[in-house]
Write a protein that holds these residues in place. Sequence first.
Motif, short mmCIF file in Angstrom:
data_model
loop_
_atom_site.label_atom_id
_atom_site.label_comp_id
_atom_site.label_asym_id
_atom_site.label_seq_id
_atom_site.Cartn_x
_atom_site.Cartn_y
_atom_site.Cartn_z
N THR A 89 13.28 0.74 5.74
CA THR A 89 12.21 1.70 6.01
C THR A 89 12.33 2.94 5.14
OG1 THR A 89 13.43 2.81 7.80
CG2 THR A 89 12.07 0.90 8.40
N LYS A 93 7.11 1.31 2.55
CA LYS A 93 6.22 1.81 3.59
C LYS A 93 5.79 0.64 4.47
CE LYS A 93 4.42 5.18 0.29
NZ LYS A 93 3.24 5.57 -0.52
N PRO A 94 5.47 0.89 5.73
CA PRO A 94 4.98 -0.19 6.60
C PRO A 94 3.77 -0.88 5.99
CG PRO A 94 5.47 1.77 7.90
CD PRO A 94 5.58 2.18 6.47
N CYS A 126 13.83 -5.79 9.61
CA CYS A 126 14.13 -4.36 9.70
C CYS A 126 12.93 -3.59 10.22
CB CYS A 126 14.58 -3.83 8.34
SG CYS A 126 14.94 -2.06 8.31
N PHE A 127 11.75 -3.91 9.70
CA PHE A 127 10.53 -3.22 10.12
C PHE A 127 10.12 -3.62 11.53
CE2 PHE A 127 10.36 -2.18 5.70
CZ PHE A 127 9.61 -1.02 5.64
N GLU A 128 10.26 -4.91 11.84
CA GLU A 128 9.87 -5.36 13.17
C GLU A 128 10.79 -4.76 14.24
OE1 GLU A 128 9.75 -9.61 12.96
OE2 GLU A 128 7.68 -9.63 12.20
N LEU A 132 7.49 -1.24 13.38
CA LEU A 132 6.61 -0.83 12.30
C LEU A 132 5.90 -2.05 11.71
CD1 LEU A 132 9.02 1.66 10.47
CD2 LEU A 132 7.09 2.25 11.96
N ARG A 134 4.98 -4.88 9.51
CA ARG A 134 5.84 -5.59 8.56
C ARG A 134 5.22 -5.62 7.16
NH1 ARG A 134 6.40 -11.78 9.86
NH2 ARG A 134 6.61 -11.92 7.60
#
Length: 705
Positions: A89, A93-94, A126-128, A132, A134
């Motif tokens: 992150t 960016k998301p 990592c985003f999930e 945030l 994906r």
Amino acid sequence: MTETSETHPIVLTTSRGLDELLQSEVISLLPDAQPRLKPGQILLDATLRDAYTLCLWSRLANRVIWVLSEGDSDTEQQLYETARSIDWTQHLKPGQPFVVSFSGTNREINNSQYGAQRVKDAVVDCFEDADLARPNVDKINPQVLIQARLWRDKILIGIDLSGKSLHQRGYRTEAGEAPLKEHVASAVLIRSGWTKDTAAALIDPMCGSGTLAIEAAQIATHRAPGLLRSFWGFTGWRGHNPEQWSAVLSAAQQAVTKPSGPIYASDNQVALIAIAKRNADKAGVFDVIEFSHQDALKLSAPKTQAGYIVSNPPYGERLSDMASLVPFFADFGAHLKENFADWRVSLLTSQRDLLRQMKLRASNEYALMNGKLDCKLVNFVLDEQNLETRAASVGQEFANRVKKNMKQLQRFLKQNDTNAYRIYDADLPDYNVAIDVYANWLVVQEYAPPKNIPAEKAQRRLNDIIIQLPSITGVAPENIALKVRSQQKGKRQYEKVASEHNLITVYENGAEFYINPTDYLDCGLFLDHRKTRQIVAQKARRKDVLNLFAYTGSVSVMCAKAGARSVTTVDLSKTYLDWAKRNFTLNNLSLRGAFRFEQADCLNWFSEHTATFDLMFIDPPSFSNSKRMESTWDVQRDHVALLTQAFDRLNQGGEIVFSTNLRQFKMDTESLEAVGFTLENISTKTLPEDFKRNPKIHQCWVLAK
């Protein structure tokens, strides 16, 4: 945002052979850096501003990677965990599109696509985990490029700041057939020595699309090689600092100066000169280079002090291409000696043997890669020693021997009605080949070199042969076929080695035969049997003839033309029987009536047929274990059994002409005399003039009933 004053691990990659030059370049760009050398890459700690400087100014690097993590990757789980340890992150960016470039394999991760997938999984997870959006993989228009480089059980993961490879400067609108990569061109210029003396004149007489001259012009004007690039890998990265990048870019734009020495570029193709001019104009150096359309062999030295000739001349990928270039390189070497005294010459080639035709002593040479081609950059100094004519090389000894053989064969050719013959047969130990003429073709058969001869040395000798033959014999390079002949067993000498379908005709003693010089190890006519065919034909008049193991039916043709009452042609191969039929048609001989063709296992033919003959020609293989045969065949072991069967199908007073090319063959005379044969060894009578250097090429007997 990344702190610009802090240093961070960076990896620069480059082509093989350029890493030491890249290390020196990094030091020149970043004097305080302490770059560490690894094969194909440079490691260092640098600030973000330093990284921008390397992206914009490196002429030798392919990629600049901002390292995020290094860790274990002995298993796919370890690979995932190393990638997952990064807080993605902070870098994406998301929802931002990205792509993973994965290189390397090991026992567990043996597929680069799978490796890239596991890194991608770590990024998405990592985003999930942070709730945030994906990011998604986009191979066409990614905004962030992630590099994952695997070496055994270690993985390095980072952001590719360069985006596309740095050798793509952005000025090449078009290219020639074999374009020189821009970073390799810069390396060539550095290795030539010209970059230390840019006030000296520089000439590229075979400039192609102009890459060398353009790179030289950029160096001479202190123009950063990345100024034209419109896409960078860092612009979508969250660690990017636009202000710092703008400062580095602005400083580079203001650094451009005027050149201090002339740069000349020429080529003998108008179309390539036009491309080179357009590329130079796009690069902003059109006014720095003097372009011209001219032949390199008519190149004249400018009215300046001695300078540098640096070029990437044509070298061809096929041996026939190389052979066609031999006269050019010989003439180019002579032209340089006559017109460019004291100049320095640097030539890049993937065929080092071609440069030897210039008869110049190299001062040094370097190995490097241009794309997938292994190349050598060879430097020469046209000093007093090099201006002298060099003594004949070992290759010249080969040329002299072939010329001598051809001269000695002139009398033979006047006495023999043929245009198919041998001109060389391993006469010199260093050049272990046989060379046969078939009309306007040459067939070069390379005998497998002894194990104590290094492969590179053997290849160099073979190159010497191939590239010299056109000028020695007058045969066009594209009409030279090369084959490697090792000890063959059974039908292996008849197996296909290519599919070029080259059919030509040759003549011999009133007959014509189709020859295929390229597709098979043997071409369709055994030249060492020329006299044997005559002897059999002389015996064939008004006889019933059997040609067993007939191959392409050349003996059958000779017997039919000599007035044989009937000819039966037998072979296991349909391909060769069809070839034999074409040979009959070529000689206006009927395919019906007295001339019969049978596809059969020659070893069992006698037991399945009751016909009798006045004359037989039997030329079996030394050994065979063909799947289509009912048993194996060994000529030494089985010749008595075969000839005993033949005896029963031979009319009283009939004869068998038996031939074999097994050098150690011993005829079992006692057993065959017990069968009822009388035997005469006619081997010496069947040895043609052009094969007398190899008296054991075959053995031949007449067995009479």
